[in-house]
Scaffold this active site. Structure first.
Site, PDB file in Angstrom:
ATOM      1  N   PHE A  82       0.831  -1.213   0.000  1.00 49.59           N
ATOM      2  CA  PHE A  82       0.000   0.000   0.000  1.00 49.59           C
ATOM      3  C   PHE A  82       0.864   1.261   0.000  1.00 49.59           C
ATOM      4  O   PHE A  82       0.422   2.328  -0.377  1.00 49.59           O
ATOM      5  CB  PHE A  82      -0.905   0.050   1.242  1.00 49.59           C
ATOM      6  CG  PHE A  82      -1.758  -1.184   1.423  1.00 49.59           C
ATOM      7  CD1 PHE A  82      -2.304  -1.826   0.327  1.00 49.59           C
ATOM      8  CD2 PHE A  82      -2.022  -1.675   2.699  1.00 49.59           C
ATOM      9  CE1 PHE A  82      -3.089  -2.959   0.495  1.00 49.59           C
ATOM     10  CE2 PHE A  82      -2.797  -2.802   2.876  1.00 49.59           C
ATOM     11  CZ  PHE A  82      -3.325  -3.448   1.774  1.00 49.59           C
ATOM     12  N   HIS A 183     -20.576  -3.420  11.498  1.00 50.69           N
ATOM     13  CA  HIS A 183     -21.302  -4.596  10.990  1.00 50.69           C
ATOM     14  C   HIS A 183     -22.592  -4.861  11.756  1.00 50.69           C
ATOM     15  O   HIS A 183     -23.469  -5.563  11.275  1.00 50.69           O
ATOM     16  CB  HIS A 183     -20.400  -5.832  10.927  1.00 50.69           C
ATOM     17  CG  HIS A 183     -20.151  -6.509  12.244  1.00 50.69           C
ATOM     18  ND1 HIS A 183     -19.207  -6.063  13.121  1.00 50.69           N
ATOM     19  CD2 HIS A 183     -20.720  -7.582  12.831  1.00 50.69           C
ATOM     20  CE1 HIS A 183     -19.204  -6.853  14.188  1.00 50.69           C
ATOM     21  NE2 HIS A 183     -20.122  -7.792  14.037  1.00 50.69           N
ATOM     22  N   LYS A 187     -27.059  -6.386  10.941  1.00 52.82           N
ATOM     23  CA  LYS A 187     -27.736  -7.506  11.609  1.00 52.82           C
ATOM     24  C   LYS A 187     -29.247  -7.304  11.524  1.00 52.82           C
ATOM     25  O   LYS A 187     -29.746  -6.193  11.707  1.00 52.82           O
ATOM     26  CB  LYS A 187     -27.306  -7.596  13.081  1.00 52.82           C
ATOM     27  CG  LYS A 187     -25.858  -8.069  13.232  1.00 52.82           C
ATOM     28  CD  LYS A 187     -25.517  -8.304  14.685  1.00 52.82           C
ATOM     29  CE  LYS A 187     -24.031  -8.555  14.865  1.00 52.82           C
ATOM     30  NZ  LYS A 187     -23.639  -9.949  14.843  1.00 52.82           N
ATOM     31  N   HIS A 245     -20.710  -0.451  18.163  1.00 53.86           N
ATOM     32  CA  HIS A 245     -21.914  -1.290  18.194  1.00 53.86           C
ATOM     33  C   HIS A 245     -22.900  -0.836  19.273  1.00 53.86           C
ATOM     34  O   HIS A 245     -24.097  -0.718  19.024  1.00 53.86           O
ATOM     35  CB  HIS A 245     -21.545  -2.756  18.454  1.00 53.86           C
ATOM     36  CG  HIS A 245     -20.445  -3.277  17.568  1.00 53.86           C
ATOM     37  ND1 HIS A 245     -20.284  -2.867  16.290  1.00 53.86           N
ATOM     38  CD2 HIS A 245     -19.460  -4.198  17.794  1.00 53.86           C
ATOM     39  CE1 HIS A 245     -19.248  -3.489  15.745  1.00 53.86           C
ATOM     40  NE2 HIS A 245     -18.734  -4.309  16.649  1.00 53.86           N
ATOM     41  N   LYS A 337     -22.612 -15.598  25.262  1.00 52.14           N
ATOM     42  CA  LYS A 337     -22.679 -14.570  24.218  1.00 52.14           C
ATOM     43  C   LYS A 337     -24.125 -14.092  24.154  1.00 52.14           C
ATOM     44  O   LYS A 337     -25.031 -14.858  23.804  1.00 52.14           O
ATOM     45  CB  LYS A 337     -22.264 -15.147  22.876  1.00 52.14           C
ATOM     46  CG  LYS A 337     -22.470 -14.160  21.748  1.00 52.14           C
ATOM     47  CD  LYS A 337     -21.505 -14.392  20.604  1.00 52.14           C
ATOM     48  CE  LYS A 337     -21.693 -13.352  19.519  1.00 52.14           C
ATOM     49  NZ  LYS A 337     -20.798 -12.233  19.613  1.00 52.14           N
TER      50      LYS A 337
END
Ligand code: BG6
Length: 483
Positions: A82, A183, A187, A245, A337
């Site tokens: 890069f 991300h 969901k 998140h 979790k």
């Protein structure tokens, strides 16, 4: 919007490509969401497309053989540093030759699956080497080809670094070309929060300080830091998951009604909420911990004071949420979790004349994972007795829609292709998130230095008991503990 495109993944030999991106592209192809495409993986290491695909295969849940063989025919690898401008510029010729081979019109997605420290140099080199130009196509009525760029999280390390990155990348790309990933926004149950709130008229009238006692944002993990020690030790739990998140969960659960459930309407409302968030200033309202054994993990120094657990309390300074506490709890190597938003309603008055007092307040849980869905806890009478018990009204996502809903990265890549930015984080949103987190981190660092705050050690499968004190002093308890 045209789906014919070239997907260029920078950081193609990394974990994210293997575990998430290739499986997501596989699913998009299998579900016929993209047809005409090619993938160019770019990385510093010596590698090849076969090897990258082979390592990724076990992460594809339902492998479709035909789709896999399409991927094998349409994936390429280009070795480039890069930081080496000359080598990097050869990528332009390479991408053109691939586009020609697969008759692609020149639409390009650059997915930066790298550390944020490389974002600036990659953006600069993409631009210098002419890879980011959106060209006009005469043949097709002067329609422009599009170029989009996706930045994987984390986006910076604090407000200052996030601002620097934003400054650099916005010199090269317009905001409408930039897709900053969180991300969690891909969901299913996160996408359901706004839908549940704003399409069920029974909820919105109750969604305020008059009826809600408090809210808990829970992100508990049973896994540890896995192979990501070098990264994790620089970040810790607060920067790793609370900044992004958990802040997204909070803002979606508390924002005011947007005019439409799309793009900037949602992002404007989220930013407004983020600007009103105030972390509690009371020292006991933030607890940090580290699981026993963390400092023996690969590459972690024995003296590391990185938190792998954090619990804290915040308020939203606006009319809807005045004085309602929002509790956050997150950690690695906890018992289970579980990611959820727990909303507890105010207690109903005791029915004194019939002496009925022992019933629980109602609550609603939006369960992001596992067992996706939402449910409301109500009170009901036990048959044949005067006693009251708690009962559940339940929406189980899998029972209703069956297994196999699209996974987060599949949803997100699809949104990039169709140009829906509502599931991506805007400049002002990311900076506001960092502003809140910087305040919390700075106050912890200050108090740890003068020994007013301790890093509490906890056994694997548990969390520090001081976190219980944090909420119990307000006469409440963690939903995690009650479950
Ligand atoms: C990532 C964090 O963003 O989210 C990880 O860097 C964490 O540390 C992960 O484990 C949790 O994501 P999920 O989808 O497994 O809940």
């Amino acid at each position: 919007m045209e789906d014919k495109c070239l997907i260029v993944i920078l950081g193609a030999t990394g974990d994210l490509t293997k575990k998430k991106l290739i499986p997501a592209i596989h699913n998009l192809v299998a579900n016929k969401k993209i047809k005409d495409f090619a993938i160019v993986g770019v990385g510093r290491a010596h590698s090849n497309p076969k090897l990258i695909l082979k390592k990724s295969k076990k992460y594809v849940e339902k492998l479709n053989k035909k789709t896999w063989s399409t991927l094998e025919k349409r994936m390429y690898y280009f070795q480039a540093d890069f930081y080496n401008n000359i080598g990097f510029c050869k990528l332009e010729e390479f991408t053109k030759s691939i586009e020609k081979k697969h008759k692609l019109p020149g639409n390009r997605i650059f997915y930066l699956a790298t550390l944020p420290s490389h974002f600036k140099v990659i953006a600069d080199n993409l631009s210098k080497c002419g890879l980011t130009k959106e060209k006009r196509r005469k043949k097709q009525g002067f329609k422009k080809n599009w170029t989009k760029v996706v930045f994987e999280k984390p986006f910076g390390h604090d407000l200052k670094s996030a601002k620097q990155i934003n400054k650099c990348i916005t010199k090269v790309f317009k905001e409408k070309q930039i897709y900053r990933i969180d991300h969690y926004l891909g969901k299913e149950l996160i996408q359901n929060i706004a839908v549940a709130r704003f399409t069920n008229t029974i909820l919105e009238p109750l969604w305020n300080k008059k009826h809600i006692d408090h809210v808990q944002i829970i992100l508990s993990e049973d896994v540890g830091i896995e192979e990501r020690g070098a990264f994790y030790d620089k970040y810790g739990a607060i920067r790793d998951v609370m900044q992004n998140h958990m802040m997204q969960m909070l803002s979606l659960a508390t924002m005011d009604t947007p005019k439409k459930l799309t793009g900037d309407y949602i992002r404007d409302k989220k930013v407004k909420i983020l600007k009103s968030i105030k972390p509690s200033k009371i020292k006991e309202d933030t607890v940090v911990g580290q699981y026993i054994g963390y400092t023996k993990e690969k590459v972690i120094s024995k003296a590391s004071s990185t938190e792998t657990f954090a619990a804290t309390k915040m308020f939203i300074k606006n009319r809807r949420w005045k004085n309602v506490p929002f509790y956050f709890i997150t950690g690695k190597k906890m018992k289970n979790k579980i990611t959820s938003i727990y909303v507890q309603f105010k207690e109903a008055p005791c029915l004194l004349f019939s002496n009925v007092c022992n019933f629980k307040p109602n609550y609603m849980v939006i369960q992001i994972q596992p067992e996706e869905g939402f449910y409301i806890q109500l009170n009901a009478k036990i048959p044949g007795k005067p006693d009251i018990t708690s009962v559940k009204m339940d929406f189980c996502h899998e029972c209703t829609f069956g297994p196999g809903s699209p996974v987060a990265y599949e949803n997100l890549l699809n949104d990039v292709i169709i140009g829906d930015q509502s599931t991506f984080v805007r400049t002002d949103e990311i900076e506001q998130q960092w502003k809140i987190i910087d305040k919390i981190k700075n106050s912890i660092n200050r108090t740890i230095k003068n020994k007013k705050t301790k890093l509490h050690k906890y056994k694997i499968g548990t969390y520090p008991k001081e976190a219980d004190k944090l909420i119990e002093k307000d006469n409440r308890e963690w939903h995690l503990k009650v479950k």
